[in-house]
Design a protein around this motif. Structure first.
Motif, PDB file in Angstrom:
ATOM      1  N   LEU B 173     -97.668  34.173 -43.645  1.00 20.94           N
ATOM      2  CA  LEU B 173     -96.616  35.099 -44.071  1.00 20.94           C
ATOM      3  C   LEU B 173     -95.241  34.499 -43.774  1.00 20.94           C
ATOM      4  O   LEU B 173     -94.309  34.614 -44.571  1.00 20.94           O
ATOM      5  CB  LEU B 173     -96.756  36.443 -43.355  1.00 20.94           C
ATOM      6  N   LEU B 174     -95.117  33.853 -42.594  1.00 25.78           N
ATOM      7  CA  LEU B 174     -93.820  33.290 -42.202  1.00 25.78           C
ATOM      8  C   LEU B 174     -93.423  32.125 -43.105  1.00 25.78           C
ATOM      9  O   LEU B 174     -92.254  31.926 -43.389  1.00 25.78           O
ATOM     10  CB  LEU B 174     -93.880  32.794 -40.745  1.00 25.78           C
ATOM     11  N   LEU B 175     -94.432  31.359 -43.534  1.00 28.00           N
ATOM     12  CA  LEU B 175     -94.127  30.130 -44.271  1.00 28.00           C
ATOM     13  C   LEU B 175     -94.152  30.308 -45.782  1.00 28.00           C
ATOM     14  O   LEU B 175     -93.824  29.382 -46.511  1.00 28.00           O
ATOM     15  CB  LEU B 175     -95.128  29.028 -43.878  1.00 28.00           C
ATOM     16  N   CYS B 176     -94.552  31.489 -46.274  1.00 23.18           N
ATOM     17  CA  CYS B 176     -94.755  31.591 -47.719  1.00 23.18           C
ATOM     18  C   CYS B 176     -93.440  31.803 -48.469  1.00 23.18           C
ATOM     19  O   CYS B 176     -93.406  31.802 -49.689  1.00 23.18           O
ATOM     20  CB  CYS B 176     -95.744  32.687 -48.064  1.00 23.18           C
ATOM     21  N   ASP B 183     -87.178  26.106 -49.195  1.00 20.40           N
ATOM     22  CA  ASP B 183     -86.455  24.826 -49.160  1.00 20.40           C
ATOM     23  C   ASP B 183     -85.455  24.750 -48.014  1.00 20.40           C
ATOM     24  O   ASP B 183     -84.909  23.683 -47.750  1.00 20.40           O
ATOM     25  CB  ASP B 183     -85.789  24.491 -50.507  1.00 20.40           C
ATOM     26  N   SER B 184     -85.243  25.883 -47.309  1.00 25.47           N
ATOM     27  CA  SER B 184     -84.356  25.775 -46.153  1.00 25.47           C
ATOM     28  C   SER B 184     -85.135  25.648 -44.841  1.00 25.47           C
ATOM     29  O   SER B 184     -84.566  25.705 -43.767  1.00 25.47           O
ATOM     30  CB  SER B 184     -83.398  26.977 -46.107  1.00 25.47           C
ATOM     31  N   MET B 185     -86.463  25.480 -44.942  1.00 26.65           N
ATOM     32  CA  MET B 185     -87.266  25.293 -43.723  1.00 26.65           C
ATOM     33  C   MET B 185     -87.206  23.834 -43.278  1.00 26.65           C
ATOM     34  O   MET B 185     -86.834  22.957 -44.054  1.00 26.65           O
ATOM     35  CB  MET B 185     -88.741  25.606 -44.007  1.00 26.65           C
ATOM     36  N   ALA B 186     -87.619  23.598 -42.017  1.00 25.83           N
ATOM     37  CA  ALA B 186     -87.777  22.212 -41.558  1.00 25.83           C
ATOM     38  C   ALA B 186     -88.759  21.510 -42.494  1.00 25.83           C
ATOM     39  O   ALA B 186     -89.715  22.130 -42.980  1.00 25.83           O
ATOM     40  CB  ALA B 186     -88.300  22.196 -40.126  1.00 25.83           C
ATOM     41  N   ALA B 187     -88.532  20.222 -42.731  1.00 30.01           N
ATOM     42  CA  ALA B 187     -89.301  19.499 -43.754  1.00 30.01           C
ATOM     43  C   ALA B 187     -90.808  19.620 -43.542  1.00 30.01           C
ATOM     44  O   ALA B 187     -91.561  19.871 -44.492  1.00 30.01           O
ATOM     45  CB  ALA B 187     -88.887  18.025 -43.756  1.00 30.01           C
ATOM     46  N   TRP B 191     -93.659  21.155 -46.147  1.00 28.91           N
ATOM     47  CA  TRP B 191     -94.890  20.498 -46.619  1.00 28.91           C
ATOM     48  C   TRP B 191     -96.104  21.372 -46.340  1.00 28.91           C
ATOM     49  O   TRP B 191     -96.967  21.544 -47.187  1.00 28.91           O
ATOM     50  CB  TRP B 191     -95.091  19.147 -45.904  1.00 28.91           C
ATOM     51  N   ILE B 192     -96.156  21.883 -45.095  1.00 33.04           N
ATOM     52  CA  ILE B 192     -97.317  22.724 -44.743  1.00 33.04           C
ATOM     53  C   ILE B 192     -97.416  23.901 -45.698  1.00 33.04           C
ATOM     54  O   ILE B 192     -98.501  24.270 -46.146  1.00 33.04           O
ATOM     55  CB  ILE B 192     -97.224  23.190 -43.277  1.00 33.04           C
ATOM     56  N   SER B 193     -96.268  24.478 -46.034  1.00 34.01           N
ATOM     57  CA  SER B 193     -96.295  25.671 -46.883  1.00 34.01           C
ATOM     58  C   SER B 193     -96.933  25.377 -48.243  1.00 34.01           C
ATOM     59  O   SER B 193     -97.525  26.262 -48.859  1.00 34.01           O
ATOM     60  CB  SER B 193     -94.883  26.237 -47.062  1.00 34.01           C
ATOM     61  N   TRP B 194     -96.846  24.118 -48.704  1.00 33.64           N
ATOM     62  CA  TRP B 194     -97.500  23.766 -49.974  1.00 33.64           C
ATOM     63  C   TRP B 194     -99.017  23.846 -49.874  1.00 33.64           C
ATOM     64  O   TRP B 194     -99.705  23.966 -50.882  1.00 33.64           O
ATOM     65  CB  TRP B 194     -97.136  22.330 -50.381  1.00 33.64           C
TER      66      TRP B 194
END
Lengths: 244, 245
Positions: B173-176, B183-187, B191-194
Protein backbone atom coordinates in the motif's frame (compact mmCIF):
# COMPACT_ATOMS: atom_id res chain seq x y z
CA UNK A 1 -14.25 -55.99 -3.35
CA UNK A 2 -10.96 -57.64 -2.45
CA UNK A 3 -11.04 -61.42 -2.45
CA UNK A 4 -10.00 -63.22 0.75
CA UNK A 5 -6.71 -64.40 -0.74
CA UNK A 6 -5.72 -60.92 -1.86
CA UNK A 7 -4.95 -58.65 1.07
CA UNK A 8 -6.89 -55.41 1.44
CA UNK A 9 -3.68 -53.74 2.54
CA UNK A 10 -0.13 -55.02 2.19
CA UNK A 11 2.70 -53.23 3.96
CA UNK A 12 6.28 -54.23 3.24
CA UNK A 13 9.35 -53.11 5.21
CA UNK A 14 7.84 -49.75 6.08
CA UNK A 15 10.35 -47.34 7.58
CA UNK A 16 9.34 -43.85 8.71
CA UNK A 17 11.90 -41.45 10.11
CA UNK A 18 10.92 -38.10 11.50
CA UNK A 19 13.64 -35.55 12.32
CA UNK A 20 16.25 -38.28 12.59
CA UNK A 21 14.31 -40.57 14.93
CA UNK A 22 12.67 -43.76 13.77
CA UNK A 23 8.87 -43.68 14.16
CA UNK A 24 8.08 -46.92 12.34
CA UNK A 25 10.77 -49.55 12.05
CA UNK A 26 10.57 -52.18 9.30
CA UNK A 27 6.86 -52.83 9.69
CA UNK A 28 5.42 -55.52 7.42
CA UNK A 29 1.73 -56.43 7.61
CA UNK A 30 -0.83 -58.23 5.47
CA UNK A 31 -4.29 -57.02 6.30
CA UNK A 32 -6.90 -59.19 4.58
CA UNK A 33 -10.33 -58.05 3.48
CA UNK A 34 -13.32 -59.03 5.56
CA UNK A 35 -11.76 -58.83 9.00
CA UNK A 36 -11.55 -56.31 11.81
CA UNK A 37 -7.89 -55.59 12.25
CA UNK A 38 -6.85 -54.06 15.57
CA UNK A 39 -3.84 -51.82 15.94
CA UNK A 40 -2.89 -51.79 19.60
CA UNK A 41 -0.21 -50.07 21.52
CA UNK A 42 0.44 -47.28 23.99
CA UNK A 43 0.30 -43.68 22.82
CA UNK A 44 3.43 -42.76 20.90
CA UNK A 45 3.87 -46.31 19.61
CA UNK A 46 3.29 -45.28 15.98
CA UNK A 47 -0.38 -46.27 15.48
CA UNK A 48 -1.46 -42.92 14.06
CA UNK A 49 1.65 -42.65 11.87
CA UNK A 50 0.95 -46.11 10.46
CA UNK A 51 -2.68 -45.20 9.69
CA UNK A 52 -1.65 -41.91 8.10
CA UNK A 53 0.86 -43.82 5.98
CA UNK A 54 -1.94 -46.14 4.79
CA UNK A 55 -3.91 -43.02 3.80
CA UNK A 56 -0.93 -41.60 1.90
CA UNK A 57 -0.70 -38.65 4.29
CA UNK A 58 2.63 -39.59 5.80
CA UNK A 59 5.94 -39.17 4.05
CA UNK A 60 7.65 -42.55 4.27
CA UNK A 61 11.40 -43.15 4.27
CA UNK A 62 11.35 -46.55 2.59
CA UNK A 63 9.16 -49.59 2.07
CA UNK A 64 5.84 -49.86 0.28
CA UNK A 65 2.14 -49.81 1.11
CA UNK A 66 -0.48 -51.14 -1.27
CA UNK A 67 -4.16 -50.49 -0.62
CA UNK A 68 -6.67 -52.51 -2.70
CA UNK A 69 -3.87 -53.15 -5.18
CA UNK A 70 -3.00 -49.44 -5.62
CA UNK A 71 -0.28 -47.40 -3.99
CA UNK A 72 -1.38 -45.75 -0.74
CA UNK A 73 -2.55 -42.21 -1.42
CA UNK A 74 -3.58 -42.92 -5.03
CA UNK A 75 -6.38 -40.49 -5.86
CA UNK A 76 -8.57 -43.29 -7.18
CA UNK A 77 -8.73 -44.63 -3.62
CA UNK A 78 -10.44 -41.41 -2.49
CA UNK A 79 -13.91 -42.85 -2.90
CA UNK A 80 -13.03 -46.38 -1.74
CA UNK A 81 -11.32 -45.63 1.55
CA UNK A 82 -12.94 -44.04 4.59
CA UNK A 83 -10.67 -42.39 7.14
CA UNK A 84 -11.55 -41.18 10.58
CA UNK A 85 -8.64 -39.19 12.02
CA UNK A 86 -8.06 -38.94 15.75
CA UNK A 87 -9.20 -35.29 15.89
CA UNK A 88 -12.73 -34.84 14.56
CA UNK A 89 -11.62 -32.76 11.50
CA UNK A 90 -14.98 -31.12 10.78
CA UNK A 91 -16.14 -27.59 10.02
CA UNK A 92 -17.11 -26.28 13.46
CA UNK A 93 -19.21 -23.39 12.19
CA UNK A 94 -21.34 -25.63 9.99
CA UNK A 95 -24.18 -27.86 11.15
CA UNK A 96 -23.88 -31.63 11.17
CA UNK A 97 -26.01 -31.80 8.03
CA UNK A 98 -24.00 -29.13 6.18
CA UNK A 99 -20.76 -30.93 6.98
CA UNK A 100 -22.05 -34.26 5.73
CA UNK A 101 -23.63 -32.79 2.60
CA UNK A 102 -20.34 -31.17 1.62
CA UNK A 103 -18.32 -34.35 2.07
CA UNK A 104 -21.05 -36.37 0.33
CA UNK A 105 -20.78 -34.14 -2.74
CA UNK A 106 -17.01 -34.62 -2.80
CA UNK A 107 -17.36 -38.40 -2.91
CA UNK A 108 -20.31 -38.21 -5.29
CA UNK A 109 -22.96 -39.63 -2.99
CA UNK A 110 -26.61 -38.52 -3.06
CA UNK A 111 -28.26 -36.66 -0.20
CA UNK A 112 -30.10 -39.82 0.80
CA UNK A 113 -26.76 -41.35 1.79
CA UNK A 114 -26.31 -38.57 4.37
CA UNK A 115 -29.49 -39.66 6.14
CA UNK A 116 -28.28 -43.27 6.15
CA UNK A 117 -24.92 -42.55 7.79
CA UNK A 118 -26.56 -40.26 10.35
CA UNK A 119 -28.79 -43.18 11.25
CA UNK A 120 -25.81 -45.54 11.47
CA UNK A 121 -23.99 -43.38 14.00
CA UNK A 122 -27.19 -42.48 15.85
CA UNK A 123 -26.90 -38.72 15.28
CA UNK A 124 -30.28 -38.05 13.63
CA UNK A 125 -31.53 -35.82 16.52
CA UNK A 126 -28.48 -33.53 16.09
CA UNK A 127 -28.76 -32.99 12.33
CA UNK A 128 -29.35 -29.24 12.67
CA UNK A 129 -26.82 -28.63 15.45
CA UNK A 130 -23.63 -26.72 14.80
CA UNK A 131 -20.62 -29.00 15.14
CA UNK A 132 -18.76 -26.66 17.53
CA UNK A 133 -21.68 -26.94 19.98
CA UNK A 134 -21.48 -30.76 20.13
CA UNK A 135 -19.73 -32.83 22.78
CA UNK A 136 -16.50 -34.62 21.93
CA UNK A 137 -18.24 -37.98 21.59
CA UNK A 138 -20.93 -36.54 19.31
CA UNK A 139 -18.27 -34.95 17.13
CA UNK A 140 -16.47 -38.29 16.91
CA UNK A 141 -19.68 -39.87 15.66
CA UNK A 142 -20.10 -37.21 12.96
CA UNK A 143 -16.49 -37.77 11.95
CA UNK A 144 -17.18 -41.50 11.67
CA UNK A 145 -20.28 -40.72 9.57
CA UNK A 146 -18.07 -38.78 7.14
CA UNK A 147 -15.75 -41.78 6.86
CA UNK A 148 -18.74 -44.06 6.13
CA UNK A 149 -20.19 -41.81 3.38
CA UNK A 150 -18.53 -43.41 0.32
CA UNK A 151 -19.48 -47.01 1.40
CA UNK A 152 -15.75 -47.63 1.72
CA UNK A 153 -14.05 -50.95 0.96
CA UNK A 154 -11.38 -49.96 3.46
CA UNK A 155 -12.19 -48.20 6.73
CA UNK A 156 -9.32 -46.74 8.72
CA UNK A 157 -10.45 -45.59 12.14
CA UNK A 158 -8.06 -43.89 14.53
CA UNK A 159 -9.36 -44.50 18.08
CA UNK A 160 -13.02 -44.28 17.02
CA UNK A 161 -14.61 -45.11 20.35
CA UNK A 162 -12.73 -42.77 22.70
CA UNK A 163 -15.12 -40.94 24.99
CA UNK A 164 -18.23 -42.84 23.96
CA UNK A 165 -20.67 -44.38 26.40
CA UNK A 166 -20.67 -48.20 26.56
CA UNK A 167 -24.02 -48.58 24.79
CA UNK A 168 -22.88 -46.55 21.83
CA UNK A 169 -19.53 -48.30 21.77
CA UNK A 170 -21.39 -51.61 21.58
CA UNK A 171 -23.47 -50.31 18.71
CA UNK A 172 -20.48 -49.01 16.75
CA UNK A 173 -18.59 -52.28 17.15
CA UNK A 174 -21.69 -53.92 15.72
CA UNK A 175 -21.41 -51.58 12.72
CA UNK A 176 -17.71 -52.39 12.25
CA UNK A 177 -18.52 -56.09 12.38
CA UNK A 178 -21.25 -55.65 9.77
CA UNK A 179 -18.87 -53.80 7.43
CA UNK A 180 -16.23 -56.50 7.79
CA UNK A 181 -18.77 -59.27 7.21
CA UNK A 182 -19.82 -57.49 4.03
CA UNK A 183 -16.22 -57.79 2.82
CA UNK A 184 -14.66 -54.49 3.88
CA UNK A 185 -11.25 -54.16 5.48
CA UNK A 186 -11.72 -52.48 8.85
CA UNK A 187 -8.67 -51.19 10.72
CA UNK A 188 -9.24 -49.86 14.22
CA UNK A 189 -6.61 -48.44 16.53
CA UNK A 190 -7.07 -48.48 20.27
CA UNK A 191 -5.15 -48.39 23.47
CA UNK A 192 -7.94 -50.13 25.36
CA UNK A 193 -7.30 -53.87 25.66
CA UNK A 194 -10.97 -54.59 26.27
CA UNK A 195 -11.62 -53.63 22.64
CA UNK A 196 -8.83 -55.84 21.37
CA UNK A 197 -10.87 -58.96 22.04
CA UNK A 198 -13.46 -57.80 19.50
CA UNK A 199 -10.93 -57.83 16.67
CA UNK A 200 -10.19 -60.82 14.41
CA UNK A 201 -6.54 -59.97 14.03
CA UNK A 202 -4.29 -57.89 16.24
CA UNK A 203 -0.97 -56.17 15.94
CA UNK A 204 0.84 -54.96 19.02
CA UNK A 205 2.99 -51.94 18.33
CA UNK A 206 5.57 -50.55 20.69
CA UNK A 207 8.10 -47.83 19.91
CA UNK A 208 7.45 -48.21 16.20
CA UNK A 209 8.01 -51.96 16.08
CA UNK A 210 5.61 -54.86 15.72
CA UNK A 211 5.88 -56.75 19.01
CA UNK A 212 3.39 -59.44 18.10
CA UNK A 213 0.69 -60.19 15.56
CA UNK A 214 -2.09 -62.74 15.34
CA UNK A 215 -5.62 -63.50 16.47
CA UNK A 216 -6.52 -62.66 20.08
CA UNK A 217 -6.65 -66.39 20.91
CA UNK A 218 -3.23 -67.13 19.44
CA UNK A 219 -1.69 -64.19 21.29
CA UNK A 220 -3.15 -65.41 24.58
CA UNK A 221 -1.80 -68.85 23.91
CA UNK A 222 1.66 -67.64 22.93
CA UNK A 223 1.93 -65.48 26.06
CA UNK A 224 0.37 -68.11 28.30
CA UNK A 225 -1.91 -65.43 29.71
CA UNK A 226 -5.59 -65.37 30.57
CA UNK A 227 -6.37 -61.83 29.40
CA UNK A 228 -5.00 -59.60 26.67
CA UNK A 229 -3.61 -57.03 29.06
CA UNK A 230 -1.40 -59.64 30.71
CA UNK A 231 -0.59 -61.08 27.28
CA UNK A 232 0.55 -57.67 26.05
CA UNK A 233 2.91 -57.24 29.01
CA UNK A 234 4.28 -60.76 28.65
CA UNK A 235 4.85 -60.38 24.90
CA UNK A 236 6.64 -57.05 25.34
CA UNK A 237 8.90 -58.53 28.01
CA UNK A 238 9.53 -61.55 25.84
CA UNK A 239 10.50 -59.31 22.90
CA UNK A 240 12.81 -57.27 25.11
CA UNK A 241 14.54 -60.42 26.40
CA UNK A 242 15.07 -61.56 22.81
CA UNK A 243 16.46 -58.18 21.83
CA UNK A 244 18.87 -58.12 24.78
CA UNK B 1 -11.22 -30.54 -12.73
CA UNK B 2 -14.83 -31.23 -11.79
CA UNK B 3 -17.20 -28.28 -11.57
CA UNK B 4 -19.35 -30.13 -9.07
CA UNK B 5 -16.58 -30.30 -6.48
CA UNK B 6 -15.53 -26.69 -7.11
CA UNK B 7 -19.12 -25.55 -6.59
CA UNK B 8 -19.53 -27.72 -3.50
CA UNK B 9 -16.40 -26.18 -1.98
CA UNK B 10 -17.39 -22.60 -2.85
CA UNK B 11 -20.87 -23.25 -1.48
CA UNK B 12 -19.47 -24.66 1.75
CA UNK B 13 -17.22 -21.60 2.25
CA UNK B 14 -20.12 -19.22 1.65
CA UNK B 15 -22.32 -21.11 4.12
CA UNK B 16 -19.50 -20.86 6.69
CA UNK B 17 -19.40 -17.09 6.18
CA UNK B 18 -23.19 -16.87 6.34
CA UNK B 19 -23.03 -18.55 9.75
CA UNK B 20 -20.68 -15.80 10.85
CA UNK B 21 -22.74 -12.63 10.30
CA UNK B 22 -20.21 -10.41 12.01
CA UNK B 23 -17.54 -11.23 9.45
CA UNK B 24 -20.06 -10.83 6.65
CA UNK B 25 -21.06 -7.37 7.86
CA UNK B 26 -17.43 -6.33 8.30
CA UNK B 27 -16.55 -7.43 4.78
CA UNK B 28 -19.57 -5.77 3.21
CA UNK B 29 -20.06 -2.60 5.25
CA UNK B 30 -16.62 -1.52 6.46
CA UNK B 31 -15.33 -0.44 3.01
CA UNK B 32 -18.39 1.80 2.52
CA UNK B 33 -17.94 3.30 5.97
CA UNK B 34 -14.27 4.00 5.29
CA UNK B 35 -15.14 5.51 1.95
CA UNK B 36 -17.61 7.83 3.70
CA UNK B 37 -14.95 8.75 6.26
CA UNK B 38 -12.52 9.53 3.49
CA UNK B 39 -15.08 11.77 1.80
CA UNK B 40 -15.88 13.82 4.91
CA UNK B 41 -12.42 13.84 6.46
CA UNK B 42 -11.34 15.75 3.38
CA UNK B 43 -14.62 17.65 3.06
CA UNK B 44 -12.82 20.90 2.24
CA UNK B 45 -10.57 19.20 -0.32
CA UNK B 46 -12.69 17.40 -2.89
CA UNK B 47 -9.57 16.88 -5.00
CA UNK B 48 -8.11 14.49 -2.42
CA UNK B 49 -11.26 12.39 -2.42
CA UNK B 50 -11.36 12.46 -6.22
CA UNK B 51 -7.76 11.29 -6.30
CA UNK B 52 -7.83 8.56 -3.67
CA UNK B 53 -11.46 7.37 -3.84
CA UNK B 54 -11.03 5.17 -6.93
CA UNK B 55 -7.77 3.77 -5.57
CA UNK B 56 -9.43 2.81 -2.31
CA UNK B 57 -12.21 1.16 -4.30
CA UNK B 58 -9.68 -1.22 -5.80
CA UNK B 59 -7.55 -1.75 -2.70
CA UNK B 60 -10.25 -2.54 -0.11
CA UNK B 61 -11.32 -5.78 -1.77
CA UNK B 62 -7.66 -6.80 -1.89
CA UNK B 63 -7.06 -6.40 1.85
CA UNK B 64 -10.44 -7.77 2.92
CA UNK B 65 -10.17 -10.92 0.80
CA UNK B 66 -6.54 -11.38 1.80
CA UNK B 67 -7.51 -11.61 5.46
CA UNK B 68 -10.64 -13.73 5.01
CA UNK B 69 -8.98 -16.21 2.65
CA UNK B 70 -5.82 -16.62 4.69
CA UNK B 71 -7.72 -17.22 7.92
CA UNK B 72 -10.12 -19.70 6.29
CA UNK B 73 -7.29 -21.70 4.79
CA UNK B 74 -5.32 -21.58 8.02
CA UNK B 75 -8.33 -22.97 9.90
CA UNK B 76 -8.60 -25.66 7.26
CA UNK B 77 -4.96 -26.58 7.86
CA UNK B 78 -4.98 -26.48 11.64
CA UNK B 79 -8.42 -28.08 12.10
CA UNK B 80 -7.49 -31.21 10.18
CA UNK B 81 -10.14 -30.71 7.50
CA UNK B 82 -7.51 -30.03 4.84
CA UNK B 83 -6.04 -33.44 5.54
CA UNK B 84 -9.49 -34.96 5.33
CA UNK B 85 -9.97 -33.28 1.95
CA UNK B 86 -6.64 -34.75 0.82
CA UNK B 87 -8.05 -38.22 1.47
CA UNK B 88 -11.13 -37.43 -0.67
CA UNK B 89 -11.23 -37.24 -4.47
CA UNK B 90 -11.00 -33.41 -4.28
CA UNK B 91 -8.02 -32.08 -6.24
CA UNK B 92 -5.90 -29.12 -5.18
CA UNK B 93 -7.03 -27.22 -8.26
CA UNK B 94 -10.67 -27.83 -7.33
CA UNK B 95 -10.07 -26.70 -3.75
CA UNK B 96 -8.37 -23.49 -4.86
CA UNK B 97 -11.00 -23.01 -7.55
CA UNK B 98 -13.68 -23.23 -4.86
CA UNK B 99 -11.88 -20.67 -2.72
CA UNK B 100 -11.43 -18.28 -5.65
CA UNK B 101 -15.06 -18.63 -6.65
CA UNK B 102 -16.38 -18.07 -3.13
CA UNK B 103 -14.18 -15.09 -2.28
CA UNK B 104 -14.38 -13.71 -5.81
CA UNK B 105 -18.16 -13.56 -5.60
CA UNK B 106 -18.00 -11.96 -2.14
CA UNK B 107 -15.61 -9.42 -3.63
CA UNK B 108 -17.97 -8.61 -6.50
CA UNK B 109 -20.74 -7.80 -4.03
CA UNK B 110 -18.35 -5.84 -1.82
CA UNK B 111 -16.88 -3.81 -4.67
CA UNK B 112 -20.34 -3.20 -6.15
CA UNK B 113 -21.69 -1.97 -2.83
CA UNK B 114 -18.71 0.30 -2.17
CA UNK B 115 -18.78 1.65 -5.71
CA UNK B 116 -22.48 2.48 -5.59
CA UNK B 117 -22.04 4.39 -2.30
CA UNK B 118 -18.96 6.22 -3.58
CA UNK B 119 -20.35 7.12 -6.99
CA UNK B 120 -23.88 7.79 -5.70
CA UNK B 121 -24.36 9.67 -2.42
CA UNK B 122 -20.67 10.53 -1.97
CA UNK B 123 -20.46 12.06 -5.42
CA UNK B 124 -17.20 10.53 -6.63
CA UNK B 125 -16.59 11.42 -10.27
CA UNK B 126 -15.07 8.77 -12.49
CA UNK B 127 -14.31 9.89 -16.02
CA UNK B 128 -13.80 6.40 -17.46
CA UNK B 129 -16.23 3.49 -17.62
CA UNK B 130 -17.48 1.89 -14.41
CA UNK B 131 -16.83 -1.66 -15.62
CA UNK B 132 -13.12 -0.91 -15.81
CA UNK B 133 -13.03 0.18 -12.16
CA UNK B 134 -15.07 -2.83 -11.04
CA UNK B 135 -12.94 -5.15 -13.16
CA UNK B 136 -9.80 -3.84 -11.49
CA UNK B 137 -11.44 -4.20 -8.07
CA UNK B 138 -12.40 -7.79 -8.86
CA UNK B 139 -8.92 -8.68 -10.08
CA UNK B 140 -7.26 -7.17 -7.05
CA UNK B 141 -9.66 -9.03 -4.75
CA UNK B 142 -8.84 -12.32 -6.50
CA UNK B 143 -5.18 -11.47 -6.10
CA UNK B 144 -5.77 -10.74 -2.41
CA UNK B 145 -7.49 -14.07 -1.81
CA UNK B 146 -4.90 -16.09 -3.73
CA UNK B 147 -1.99 -14.38 -1.95
CA UNK B 148 -3.80 -14.99 1.33
CA UNK B 149 -4.13 -18.70 0.51
CA UNK B 150 -0.44 -18.87 -0.35
CA UNK B 151 0.79 -17.00 2.73
CA UNK B 152 -1.45 -18.96 5.10
CA UNK B 153 1.00 -21.83 4.62
CA UNK B 154 3.60 -19.84 6.53
CA UNK B 155 1.45 -19.14 9.57
CA UNK B 156 1.00 -21.55 12.45
CA UNK B 157 -1.64 -19.54 14.30
CA UNK B 158 -4.35 -17.02 13.49
CA UNK B 159 -2.29 -14.37 15.29
CA UNK B 160 0.53 -14.90 12.84
CA UNK B 161 -1.82 -14.87 9.88
CA UNK B 162 -3.25 -11.51 10.92
CA UNK B 163 0.29 -10.14 11.22
CA UNK B 164 0.79 -10.84 7.51
CA UNK B 165 -1.46 -7.88 6.84
CA UNK B 166 1.03 -5.29 8.17
CA UNK B 167 3.96 -7.41 6.97
CA UNK B 168 2.91 -7.99 3.35
CA UNK B 169 -0.01 -5.74 2.53
CA UNK B 170 0.99 -2.43 4.15
CA UNK B 171 4.35 -2.20 2.31
CA UNK B 172 2.51 -2.70 -0.96
CA UNK B 173 0.00 0.00 0.00
CA UNK B 174 2.84 2.39 0.89
CA UNK B 175 4.74 1.74 -2.32
CA UNK B 176 1.88 1.54 -4.81
CA UNK B 177 1.69 5.29 -5.24
CA UNK B 178 -1.45 5.99 -3.22
CA UNK B 179 0.26 8.14 -0.60
CA UNK B 180 3.31 9.39 -2.47
CA UNK B 181 3.81 9.56 -6.24
CA UNK B 182 6.13 6.71 -7.14
CA UNK B 183 8.62 8.83 -9.08
CA UNK B 184 9.37 10.87 -5.97
CA UNK B 185 10.37 7.78 -3.96
CA UNK B 186 13.95 6.70 -3.31
CA UNK B 187 15.21 4.92 -6.44
CA UNK B 188 15.38 1.49 -4.81
CA UNK B 189 11.80 1.75 -3.61
CA UNK B 190 10.69 2.86 -7.03
CA UNK B 191 12.23 -0.28 -8.55
CA UNK B 192 10.65 -2.46 -5.88
CA UNK B 193 7.28 -0.90 -6.57
CA UNK B 194 7.48 -2.18 -10.17
CA UNK B 195 7.58 -5.71 -8.80
CA UNK B 196 4.48 -5.35 -6.59
CA UNK B 197 1.15 -6.19 -8.21
CA UNK B 198 -0.87 -3.57 -6.30
CA UNK B 199 1.13 -0.87 -8.08
CA UNK B 200 -0.55 -1.91 -11.31
CA UNK B 201 -3.98 -2.05 -9.72
CA UNK B 202 -3.59 1.52 -8.54
CA UNK B 203 -2.13 2.71 -11.83
CA UNK B 204 -5.04 1.10 -13.69
CA UNK B 205 -7.81 2.65 -11.59
CA UNK B 206 -6.22 6.10 -11.65
CA UNK B 207 -6.08 5.94 -15.44
CA UNK B 208 -9.74 4.98 -15.60
CA UNK B 209 -10.85 7.65 -13.16
CA UNK B 210 -8.92 10.34 -15.03
CA UNK B 211 -10.57 9.29 -18.25
CA UNK B 212 -7.30 8.24 -19.86
CA UNK B 213 -7.26 6.18 -23.01
CA UNK B 214 -7.92 2.53 -22.02
CA UNK B 215 -5.13 1.07 -24.11
CA UNK B 216 -1.38 0.86 -23.76
CA UNK B 217 -0.60 1.32 -20.07
CA UNK B 218 -4.07 0.29 -18.94
CA UNK B 219 -3.77 -2.96 -20.88
CA UNK B 220 -0.34 -3.50 -19.33
CA UNK B 221 -1.84 -2.98 -15.85
CA UNK B 222 -4.64 -5.39 -16.66
CA UNK B 223 -2.28 -8.05 -18.01
CA UNK B 224 0.12 -7.82 -15.06
CA UNK B 225 -2.71 -8.01 -12.56
CA UNK B 226 -4.53 -10.79 -14.40
CA UNK B 227 -1.38 -12.92 -14.63
CA UNK B 228 -0.40 -12.35 -10.99
CA UNK B 229 -3.60 -14.12 -9.93
CA UNK B 230 -2.78 -17.52 -11.50
CA UNK B 231 0.83 -17.11 -10.38
CA UNK B 232 -0.32 -16.70 -6.78
CA UNK B 233 -2.75 -19.63 -7.16
CA UNK B 234 0.06 -21.86 -8.43
CA UNK B 235 2.26 -20.76 -5.53
CA UNK B 236 -0.65 -21.56 -3.21
CA UNK B 237 -1.13 -24.98 -4.82
CA UNK B 238 2.54 -25.78 -4.18
CA UNK B 239 2.00 -25.23 -0.46
CA UNK B 240 -0.79 -27.84 -0.36
CA UNK B 241 1.34 -30.85 0.42
CA UNK B 242 -0.57 -34.03 0.88
CA UNK B 243 2.27 -35.95 2.50
CA UNK B 244 3.72 -34.41 5.62
CA UNK B 245 6.88 -35.51 7.44
Amino acid sequence: MASPDRPGIAITDLLVRRRGSVVLDEVSLDIPAGVIFGLLGPSGSGKTTLMRAMMGLQRITSGSISVLGAEAGDRRLGSKVGYMPQAAALYGDLTVLENLRYFARLVNQPRARVAEVLEEVDMVPFTKARVDRLSGGQRARVSLAVALLPRPEVLILDEPTVGLDPLLRERLWGEFRAKASAGATVIVSSHVMEEASRCDELVLLREGRVVAAGSPASLLERAGASDLNAAFIALVQQAEREAA
Amino acid sequence: MKGRRVLATAGRLLVEIRHDPRTLVMVMVVPSVLMTLLRYAFSGQRAVFQHSGPAVLALFPFTAMFVVASISMLRERTGGTLERLFTSPLRNSELLGGYSLAFGSLAVVQAGLTASIALGPLGLDVAGPLWAILGMALLSSLLGSSLGLFLSAFARTEFQAVQFLPAFVLPQLLLCGLFVPRDSMAAVLHWISWALPLTYALDGVSRVSQGANLSGYFVRDLVVLASSVPAAVVAGALTLRRRTP
